[in-house]
Write a protein that holds these residues in place. Structure first.
Motif, PDB file in Angstrom:
ATOM      1  N   ALA A   8       0.874  -1.170   0.000  1.00  0.00           N
ATOM      2  CA  ALA A   8       0.000   0.000   0.000  1.00  0.00           C
ATOM      3  C   ALA A   8       0.908   1.216   0.000  1.00  0.00           C
ATOM      4  O   ALA A   8       1.986   1.172   0.599  1.00  0.00           O
ATOM      5  CB  ALA A   8      -0.887   0.019   1.243  1.00  0.00           C
ATOM      6  N   LYS A   9       0.499   2.253  -0.673  1.00  0.00           N
ATOM      7  CA  LYS A   9       1.333   3.455  -0.695  1.00  0.00           C
ATOM      8  C   LYS A   9       0.472   4.652  -1.061  1.00  0.00           C
ATOM      9  O   LYS A   9      -0.053   4.713  -2.165  1.00  0.00           O
ATOM     10  CB  LYS A   9       2.475   3.287  -1.700  1.00  0.00           C
ATOM     11  CG  LYS A   9       3.410   4.492  -1.762  1.00  0.00           C
ATOM     12  CD  LYS A   9       4.614   4.247  -2.641  1.00  0.00           C
ATOM     13  CE  LYS A   9       5.528   5.468  -2.631  1.00  0.00           C
ATOM     14  NZ  LYS A   9       6.728   5.305  -3.460  1.00  0.00           N
ATOM     15  N   SER A  10       0.342   5.582  -0.135  1.00  0.00           N
ATOM     16  CA  SER A  10      -0.450   6.786  -0.375  1.00  0.00           C
ATOM     17  C   SER A  10       0.420   8.024  -0.234  1.00  0.00           C
ATOM     18  O   SER A  10      -0.016   9.040   0.320  1.00  0.00           O
ATOM     19  CB  SER A  10      -1.628   6.864   0.597  1.00  0.00           C
ATOM     20  OG  SER A  10      -2.506   5.782   0.398  1.00  0.00           O
ATOM     21  N   LEU A  11       1.640   7.930  -0.714  1.00  0.00           N
ATOM     22  CA  LEU A  11       2.558   9.058  -0.573  1.00  0.00           C
ATOM     23  C   LEU A  11       2.072  10.283  -1.342  1.00  0.00           C
ATOM     24  O   LEU A  11       2.188  11.409  -0.857  1.00  0.00           O
ATOM     25  CB  LEU A  11       3.961   8.636  -1.034  1.00  0.00           C
ATOM     26  CG  LEU A  11       5.037   9.713  -0.979  1.00  0.00           C
ATOM     27  CD1 LEU A  11       5.204  10.289   0.419  1.00  0.00           C
ATOM     28  CD2 LEU A  11       6.376   9.167  -1.482  1.00  0.00           C
ATOM     29  N   LEU A  12       1.511  10.070  -2.532  1.00  0.00           N
ATOM     30  CA  LEU A  12       1.044  11.224  -3.318  1.00  0.00           C
ATOM     31  C   LEU A  12      -0.061  11.965  -2.561  1.00  0.00           C
ATOM     32  O   LEU A  12      -0.119  13.190  -2.579  1.00  0.00           O
ATOM     33  CB  LEU A  12       0.561  10.760  -4.696  1.00  0.00           C
ATOM     34  CG  LEU A  12       1.678  10.249  -5.617  1.00  0.00           C
ATOM     35  CD1 LEU A  12       1.090   9.634  -6.884  1.00  0.00           C
ATOM     36  CD2 LEU A  12       2.660  11.362  -5.974  1.00  0.00           C
ATOM     37  N   ALA A  13      -0.897  11.201  -1.865  1.00  0.00           N
ATOM     38  CA  ALA A  13      -1.951  11.834  -1.060  1.00  0.00           C
ATOM     39  C   ALA A  13      -1.346  12.615   0.111  1.00  0.00           C
ATOM     40  O   ALA A  13      -1.870  13.658   0.508  1.00  0.00           O
ATOM     41  CB  ALA A  13      -2.924  10.783  -0.552  1.00  0.00           C
ATOM     42  N   CYS A  14      -0.220  12.112   0.647  1.00  0.00           N
ATOM     43  CA  CYS A  14       0.466  12.849   1.724  1.00  0.00           C
ATOM     44  C   CYS A  14       0.965  14.195   1.204  1.00  0.00           C
ATOM     45  O   CYS A  14       0.816  15.228   1.866  1.00  0.00           O
ATOM     46  CB  CYS A  14       1.655  12.046   2.270  1.00  0.00           C
ATOM     47  SG  CYS A  14       1.217  10.511   3.094  1.00  0.00           S
ATOM     48  N   TYR A  15       1.591  14.167   0.018  1.00  0.00           N
ATOM     49  CA  TYR A  15       2.078  15.428  -0.574  1.00  0.00           C
ATOM     50  C   TYR A  15       0.937  16.423  -0.742  1.00  0.00           C
ATOM     51  O   TYR A  15       1.032  17.592  -0.392  1.00  0.00           O
ATOM     52  CB  TYR A  15       2.686  15.167  -1.956  1.00  0.00           C
ATOM     53  CG  TYR A  15       3.997  14.396  -1.971  1.00  0.00           C
ATOM     54  CD1 TYR A  15       4.945  14.546  -0.967  1.00  0.00           C
ATOM     55  CD2 TYR A  15       4.287  13.517  -3.025  1.00  0.00           C
ATOM     56  CE1 TYR A  15       6.139  13.836  -1.004  1.00  0.00           C
ATOM     57  CE2 TYR A  15       5.484  12.811  -3.076  1.00  0.00           C
ATOM     58  CZ  TYR A  15       6.406  12.973  -2.058  1.00  0.00           C
ATOM     59  OH  TYR A  15       7.582  12.276  -2.105  1.00  0.00           O
ATOM     60  N   GLU A  16      -0.161  15.895  -1.294  1.00  0.00           N
ATOM     61  CA  GLU A  16      -1.277  16.773  -1.622  1.00  0.00           C
ATOM     62  C   GLU A  16      -1.852  17.420  -0.364  1.00  0.00           C
ATOM     63  O   GLU A  16      -2.076  18.624  -0.305  1.00  0.00           O
ATOM     64  CB  GLU A  16      -2.348  15.942  -2.337  1.00  0.00           C
ATOM     65  CG  GLU A  16      -3.392  16.774  -3.030  1.00  0.00           C
ATOM     66  CD  GLU A  16      -4.435  15.884  -3.703  1.00  0.00           C
ATOM     67  OE1 GLU A  16      -5.579  16.324  -3.815  1.00  0.00           O
ATOM     68  OE2 GLU A  16      -4.092  14.742  -4.102  1.00  0.00           O
TER      69      GLU A  16
END
Ligand code: MOS
Length: 751
Positions: free
Chosen positions: A412-420
């Protein structure tokens, strides 16, 4: 049916073969997916032991007082390298109140003694003694009167490198073409910087109380791993594991410095064996700062090559690592962010573990990753500047959709959501306006960001859940709560799975006696290890309870549910309080057991995040003020948002300390730390605390654990200093080449 399985686990970057014993039922328990309807998990819950902690009722190791207990004191080396030529052990033995003295030439069970005649760093233990009172012990120490031949020493990284003083061979890590930097890409940047030794500074110092009675050893110890300490002491002293009981009910922090029995545990046990009395050995604050441990210092060189569109062609990372004396500790994974944080066609890292006459490094919250991220994320910002790209935009473009190093998909990886989300919260797009605007206070302001990468590891772990006639549930976990709220999430998960109110559940942990195994709380593994075990044990207890309910109400158990403390049948004919059933137990209890299964070997399980810092810089005084840190992390499901936020706030604050003020200073003429006190070694206090905004993506990772939760101990400290350093560069247009950003370094950078 029970099974024994072998598998691999990752712990702070090191892979271990490990055995897990669990039941098929544990494996069959389906994970709580994102749409699971949960009544307790996910809600903010105050710590189960909060009142005990704040009222002083909590008994830490330093509070343990036993009848006839002796007090120990340690003779430590005053020199960075030397040979002890003389030591008057007899004088100390004759001193008032002294009951045991151990010198450097005496065996302490099997294995190397923690005491040495040839100390290799200031603070290394030479002898230890125990007396009726602490003042008597300290007075007797003076009588040892060591005569020491001082020898040449090395405390400097560069000259250590020139002399090729290594604790082990340098390590090269290559993915793709090792020399890609020289030839690849359109734009190249190079950054060199130094990071400092950083001391864990737990509120409770290293401490142990040992009570050796006949062939049974009981040890209260401030540790991150009661079962690890049990194995270590049993092995050293030739005792069966069941002959050693290790207790750590409350722990005042460890941050990586308390993962084994330590000198305190080994010496207290041996003193107790010899004196046939309980012995307490507590580091003074000075000893804690001198010999408790530290994060490695580094000198880093980062070289990046990219194409115009931001595609990373080469990511190169070389580091000298200040490992300290003897074999050093485990070599920190300082290169990991450079090879794993982003998609890069080629990656190349060299690590040179330099042997110095300083205490061997030990783990400190995200060992290696804090150091590596601090350098690498600044180089990424330099690359963004060279490409004339927004730093967050470059990070988005370099996003890795797959773990290139392990060649596995991410679970699982939600790094782009963290950036946003971090950009939104911090008003990132206004950053240049903030920098260029006129500020009445005359300070320069800027915003900087950094990415967080860390493992989403777990280890085998067991739990039991028993329900008594009074309806009270007792959860036993072999894990310890090192101050994070681990027992509270154990309580929440058990209550959730059982369908009972939270206040019916008690938690027992931090004690090896029940022989319910728990892993060492390190590497951010605790939540992902204990929550699936507790959940499995609660599920097993619930099944047993419903079986009994089926018998007593004459309904098939599969038609019964336990929810909100009520046992209900599918047709609603039965709706009874669960205690109507439990009160028929007499003095007996119904117990379920459960265990965490082995982690998936098919996926790369990681945690992610982004922090953005706003700093204000006083160009006259060189002072940096961290005004706000926005932190958005993806660590799977959040079991308890309250304690999770606390973890993040603590990590950020330690990151602020690392960025701005904390630094072990070594006198090059003596090799001695000059600031081994909290007067001189500054840790952040309330006045240094920035505003913090903490959010979590809060999507379960069902591959990581059946609760969907991963660990959160380390992630929050990882990107903080890098974000602050990048904010400093944004505010001032200058980059400091060494941490921490003290006024002297700031003024030098601005000059
Ligand atoms: Mo490790 S620094 O004990 O989590």
């Amino acid at each position: 049916m029970k099974q024994i399985r072998k598998g691999k686990v990752v712990y702070e970057g090191f892979e271990f073969e490990i055995t897990a014993v669990f039941d098929e039922a544990d494996e069959r328990l389906p994970a709580w997916e994102a749409d699971a309807e949960l009544a307790i998990v996910g809600n903010p819950v105050p710590r189960i032991d909060g009142a005990k902690r704040v009222t002083g009722a909590a008994r830490f190791t330093v509070d343990v007082q036993l009848p006839r207990m002796l007090h120990a004191a340690v003779l430590r080396s005053p020199v960075a390298n030397g040979t002890v030529e003389g030591l008057d052990l007899e004088a100390a033995r004759r001193a008032p109140g002294v009951r045991a003295v151990i010198g450097p030439d005496e065996a302490i069970g099997e294995g190397a003694s923690p005491l040495t005649r040839t100390p290799e760093f200031v603070g290394e233990p030479i002898a230890v003694l125990a007396a009726e009172t602490l003042p008597q012990a300290r007075a007797a120490l003076a009588l040892l009167a060591p005569r020491i031949d001082a020898l040449p020493f090395e405390v400097d990284l560069e000259s250590g490198l020139r002399a090729q003083r290594f604790t082990s061979d340098p390590v090269e890590s290559v993915r793709g073409e090792p020399n890609a930097y020289a030839s690849g890409g359109d734009v190249r940047v190079e950054l060199e910087l130094a990071t400092q030794f950083h001391i864990q500074s737990p509120l409770e110092p290293h401490a142990a109380v040992a009570d050796w009675q006949q062939d049974e050893l009981t040890v209260w110890i401030s540790t991150q791993g009661v079962f690890g300490v049990r194995s270590e002491l049993a092995q050293r002293f030739g005792l069966p594991a069941a002959g050693v009981r290790v207790i750590a009910e409350f722990i005042g922090g460890g941050f990586g410095s308390k993962v084994d029995a330590g000198t305190e545990g080994i010496l207290a046990a041996e003193l107790s064996r010899r004196a046939r009395r309980p012995v307490s050995l507590i580091f003074t604050r000075h000893e804690e700062l001198l010999a408790g441990g530290h994060r490695a210092s580094t000198r880093q060189r980062i070289r990046l090559a990219a194409r115009r569109d931001g595609t990373l062609v080469a990511s190169e990372f070389d580091a000298l690592i200040g490992m300290g004396a003897r074999g050093g500790g485990l070599m920190p994974m300082v290169h990991a962010p450079a090879v794993s944080a982003y998609r890069s066609e080629n990656a190349h890292a060299m690590r040179f573990p330099v042997k110095l006459n300083l205490r061997p490094v030990n783990a400190f919250r995200a060992p290696g990753f804090v150091e590596g991220t601090t350098g690498y994320e600044q180089a990424i910002d330099e690359l963004a500047a060279a490409l004339e790209l927004d730093p967050l935009e470059l990070r988005r473009r370099a996003h890795a959709d797959r773990d290139q190093g392990a060649d596995k998909p991410y679970s699982a990886k939600s790094l782009l959501a963290c950036y946003e989300r971090a950009a939104e919260l911090s008003q990132w797009e206004q950053r240049d306006r903030l920098r260029d605007g006129a500020h009445e206070d005359g300070l320069l302001r800027g915003l900087g960001c950094a990415t967080q990468l860390w493992f989403g590891s777990s280890q085998p772990c067991a739990a039991t859940v028993s329900i008594g006639a009074d309806g009270i549930v007792t959860v036993v976990t072999g894990a310890q709560d090192i101050g994070t709220g681990a027992f509270t999430i154990a309580q929440m998960v058990a209550a959730e799975e059982l369908g009972l109110p939270l206040d019916r559940v008690r938690v027992v942990g931090g004690d090896t006696r029940p022989n319910v195994h728990g892993p060492t709380s390190g590497g951010s593994i605790t939540t992902a290890s204990i929550t699936p075990a507790v959940r499995a044990a609660a599920a097993s207890a619930r099944r047993a309870l419903l079986d009994l309910a089926g018998q007593s109400f004459e309904i098939a158990p599969e038609d019964l549910v336990l929810r909100d403390g009520r046992i209900r049948s599918a047709d609603h004919a039965l709706d009874a309080d669960y205690t109507d059933l439990t009160r028929t137990f007499g003095n007996m209890a119904v117990t379920g057991e459960g265990a965490r299964t082995l982690p998936s070997q098919d996926y790369s399980v990681q945690t992610w995040g982004c922090q953005i810092a706003q700093v204000a810089v006083d160009p006259g005084l060189g002072r940096v003020i961290v005004e706000h840190v926005w932190a958005v992390h993806d660590v799977g499901r959040i079991i308890n948002p309250l304690t999770a936020s606390s973890q993040a706030e603590g990590g950020i604050l330690q990151g602020v300390g690392y960025a701005l003020m904390e630094e072990r200073v070594i006198d090059p003429t003596t090799g001695a730390p000059t600031n081994a006190s909290l007067d001189d070694y500054k840790v952040p206090t309330m006045a240094d605390t920035p505003a913090m905004t903490v959010e979590f993506i809060n999507l379960p990772d069902p591959i990581a654990s059946n609760t969907g939760a991963k660990g959160l101990g380390e992630p929050p400290i990882i990107p903080t200093a890098a974000a602050i350093a990048n904010a400093f560069a944004h505010a001032t247009g200058r980059r400091a080449t060494a941490l921490p950003l003290t006024p002297a370094r700031v003024l030098e950078a601005l000059a």
